[in-house]
Write an enzyme that holds these catalytic residues in place. Structure first.
Site, PDB file in Angstrom:
ATOM      1  CB  CYS B  37     120.691 -26.951  14.893  1.00 31.02           C
ATOM      2  SG  CYS B  37     121.549 -28.289  14.077  1.00 31.02           S
ATOM      3  CB  CYS B 105     112.655 -26.202  22.837  1.00 31.12           C
ATOM      4  SG  CYS B 105     112.731 -25.044  21.465  1.00 31.12           S
TER       5      CYS B 105
END
Ligand SMILES: Cc1ncc(COP(=O)(O)O)c(C=O)c1O
Lengths: 404, 131
Positions: B37, B105
């Site tokens: 990912c 994030c």
């Protein structure tokens, strides 16, 4: 040496000063419309366009009458695929291409599939090569067109155009190549290679943006196209619209320089590309080359720096303009479809950087790039949990990750 | 894409980068994300009397992922475990001015904190139960 350094020559190139100089009069004094048949302004423009057509034809071994000017390679790809598909629909409904093609080809194929055509995407190996036997076996009596690019814009892999052309000719199907990255960077001859249609673009060969060409074979066989842009019947009806005279003049001059300086340019690119590759591989471990080791565009170096994410590396070397196959640099958050199609693993796709060397790249720039990339990769590896695990001898493929 | 000054600062001068030994009794480790990912964060906390006295991180990921985890280590230090559990990804987004495409994030950083705390608690349960 000036920064930022430009190493993204596959994305676009600066206009060569010689090209710009040739273009300038066509914006002001010689501004005529090439379709104006009744005065000297029009004649001057037409004459310039015809001279450029000759130059643009010559760089791929074609004759001027076989070149149609467009707005760029995207339009040329669209015209080739849609134009052939519509014209030859009675004859067949099958097209063959590869998953590594530019989106201008893939998205057009996708659209044609929605209109009822069938498209075969050939398998590619880890270096981006197709299997010629599979190509041959995929051609049926319903196949009208094979579209395979000359050189890949991401990984640089060069297709064996001569052998593809021979198979297409033997089987009686048309062969289109997207030669946008290939022109001037590899041997390209439409006669020798049995190419029936070829797309290319000004801004990848030190010409201006917004101008391109489609080569359409006129003899043995004569290729017919349905136009996709309708209007005043310019370009023998295949592409209407007032010609971009300064752009075409620049494209012509750019093509001529590519042809005349071919050997010199080739040597320059290979020297610098190999210097960059060797410099990086000497100073860093786990540097993986993406694409084919020998059959590749001379200015292309696509590398995965294992355990370092591509976008973070780009951020660290922000005074060097390169591009990455990392998801983070694309709008879609998907890593490069080209690298994924090679089956190198998504992880290496996320870690890839494409260096594109060009005419104006210098040794100093390459050496500076080596130094900066080595510094940043080393720093980011110290910061990388994957690098740490790899150093501890952990096989990352056996780890259970918490995907999100 | 343009990065905020804070993201650039954390990227260039990461806080608390590094590792503790996972074996240490009072260390909790959280590893979240996946290489395919494009981001993996490892966040570690060192705990004394239910309070986080030190933290470390290592991150494979874009600049925003590095900055989010670097910031997370700064924020957890000095907090009790219960306080650290309340850190929200939205606070990280705000502090670093992350654009929408980088919100994941911050989510990952929040997950890393929670996973590290859970790991620490599991270790404590395990050791007390064993005695
Ligand atoms: C292989 C290839 N085909 C097509 C294109 C599109 O060219 P243009 O920008 O002239 O439309 C590009 C450039 O991005 C390319 O690299």
């Amino acid at each position: 040496m000036k920064t930022p350094i430009y190493l993204d020559y596959h994305a676009t190139t600066p206009v060569d000063p010689r090209v710009l100089e040739t273009m300038l009069p066509y914006f002001t004094e010689k501004f005529g419309n090439a379709a104006s048949r009744n005065h000297s302004f029009g004649w001057a423009a037409e004459e310039a366009v015809e001279a450029a057509r000759e130059q643009v034809a010559q760089v791929i071994g074609a004759s001027a009458r076989e070149v149609i000017f467009t707005s760029g390679a995207t339009e040329s790809d669209n015209l080739a695929l849609v134009g052939v598909a519509e014209f030859y629909r009675e004859k067949g409904d099958h097209i063959i291409t590869s998953p590594l093609e530019h989106k201008a080809v893939l998205d057009t194929c996708n659209m044609l599939e929605q209109r009822g055509f069938r498209v075969t995407y050939l398998d590619v190996d880890r270096q981006g090569m197709i299997d010629l036997d599979q190509l041959r076996d995929s051609i049926t009596d319903k196949t009208i067109l094979v579209s395979l690019m000359a050189a890949n814009n991401e990984i640089g892999t060069i297709n064996p155009l001569g052998r593809i052309g021979a198979i297409c000719r033997e089987k009686g199907v048309l062969f289109h190549t997207d030669a946008t990255q290939g022109v001037g960077h590899m041997p390209l001859d439409v006669e020798e290679m049995n190419i029936d249609l070829a797309s290319y673009s000004g801004h990848k060969i030190y010409g201006p943006k917004g101008v391109g060409a489609l080569y359409v074979r006129r003899r043995n066989p004569r290729v017919r196209l349905s136009p996709i842009i309708h209007g005043g019947g310019h370009e023998r009806g295949m592409r209407s619209g007032t010609l971009n005279v300064p752009g075409i003049v620049g494209f012509g001059r750019a093509a001529e320089i590519m042809r005349v300086d071919y050997d010199k340019e080739q040597a320059h690119l290979i020297e610098l590309r190999d210097r960059l590759h060797q410099g990086l591989a000497r100073e860093l471990e786990q540097v993986h080359l993406n694409g084919h080791p020998t059959e590749r565009h001379p200015g292309n170096l696509n590398i995965s720096f294992a355990y370092v994410e591509g976008e973070s590396l780009l951020m660290g070397i922000s005074d060097i303009a390169v591009s990455s196959g990392s998801a983070c640099t694309s709008a879609s958050l998907e890593p490069s479809y080209v690298l994924r199609a090679l089956g190198v693993g998504d992880e290496l796709a996320h870690s890839s950087i494409r260096f594109g060397i060009g005419r104006f790249t210098t040794i100093e720039e390459v050496d500076y790039t080596i130094r900066r990339v080595v510094e940043e990769v080393s720093r980011l590896r110290e910061l990388s949990p994957l690098w740490e695990m790899a150093q501890e001898g952990i096989d990352l493929s056996t780890v259970k990750w918490s995907a999100h | 894409m343009a990065y905020s000054d804070k993201v650039i600062d954390h990227y260039k001068n990461p806080r608390n980068a590094g590792s503790f030994s996972k074996e240490e009794e009072n260390v909790g480790t959280g590893v979240v994300g996946a290489p395919e990912c494009g981001d993996v964060m490892k966040l570690q906390i060192k705990v004394e009397n239910e309070r986080i006295v030190d933290a470390r991180f290592k991150t494979f990921g874009c600049g925003s992922a590095i900055a989010s985890s670097s910031l997370a280590t700064e924020w957890v230090k000095g907090k009790t475990l219960d306080e650290a559990m309340t850190i929200q990804n939205t606070e990280i987004v705000k502090e670093l001015s992350l654009p929408p495409v980088k919100i994941h994030c911050s989510v990952l950083a929040e997950d890393a904190i929670k996973t590290a705390i859970a790991d620490y608690r599991k270790k404590q349960d395990g050791s007390s139960g064993g005695e």
